[in-house]
Design a protein around this motif. Sequence first.
Motif: not given
Length: 308
Positions: A272-282
């Motif tokens: 039904a839905n998909c997403d990519v979540v980016e996470m900044a780490q340094g």
Amino acid sequence: MATKTNLHPRNLHNEGYDFARLIAALPELGPFTTPNPAGQTTIDFRDVAAVRMLNRALLKADYGIDFWDIPPNYLCPPIPGRVDYIHHLADLLARSNNNEIPRGPQIKALDIGTGASLVYPLTGQSAYGWQFTGVDIDPVAIKSAQQIAKANALDVDLRLQENREDIFDGVIHPDDRFHVTLCNPPFHASMERATKGTQRKWANLGKGRSGKLNFGGQNAELWCPGGEIRFIASMVDQSRAIAGQCLWFTSLVSKKDNVQTLYKILKKAKVANCDVVEMAQGQKTSRFIAWTFIKKDQRASFMKGSAR
């Protein structure tokens, strides 16, 4: 003086490592500390024992974990990056919860490949009070996780996956209901590639070529045939059978180049839905991919329903 990071705003480690506070919580960390060229206190991240002691101090000081240990040569996870995943998952769930961060044991999380360290249930329960179920294919990892949970009086449901080809099949019961799954999949396609990746890490740490792992890791934790694309593709395929039992399925994706391939796999699965979540780490950016089979207008009801 601590160094500012780019971690999630709710991450307790956003200001870097406060070694004075960590040593106060766990004096055993003291002998492992050393000044860096700028005169700041740090540890030698090439030293396995130092990394483990740092984790013990972080877990005790910030998450109330009095006992934490893992078997030799098992993956010793970097706590700040791992808990960042948890915080971003809370934001993901908030989208279906009137933009409120969901807290409490009524929120059920499924940790695929929970590992010997039990890091996600430890930090997730402390940060949000969620109820965790952990699954792993390694009996030694499950035993270690059980010891950690028991020693800290934590209620974590730990299940052994007996079939290495399965992810959800065989360990998810018909009456299980989860708000979110999480996974840090083996990202190398072979032991040879895992070794090359290890050598690059040691070179970046200024140590030259080495086969040792400063964060450890068993084969099943580091690689599987086909690498992370095949692993996550299998996860997507098996998630269809329990589509109505989980609101959001998620997995870390180590290689950005794999995202487009995974989008195509999810499209074929008719999510039904998909997403990519980016996470900044340094200086580093990591990410996780999330998908759901539940339609948008039904997600709030799922959040409000009693997870069994």
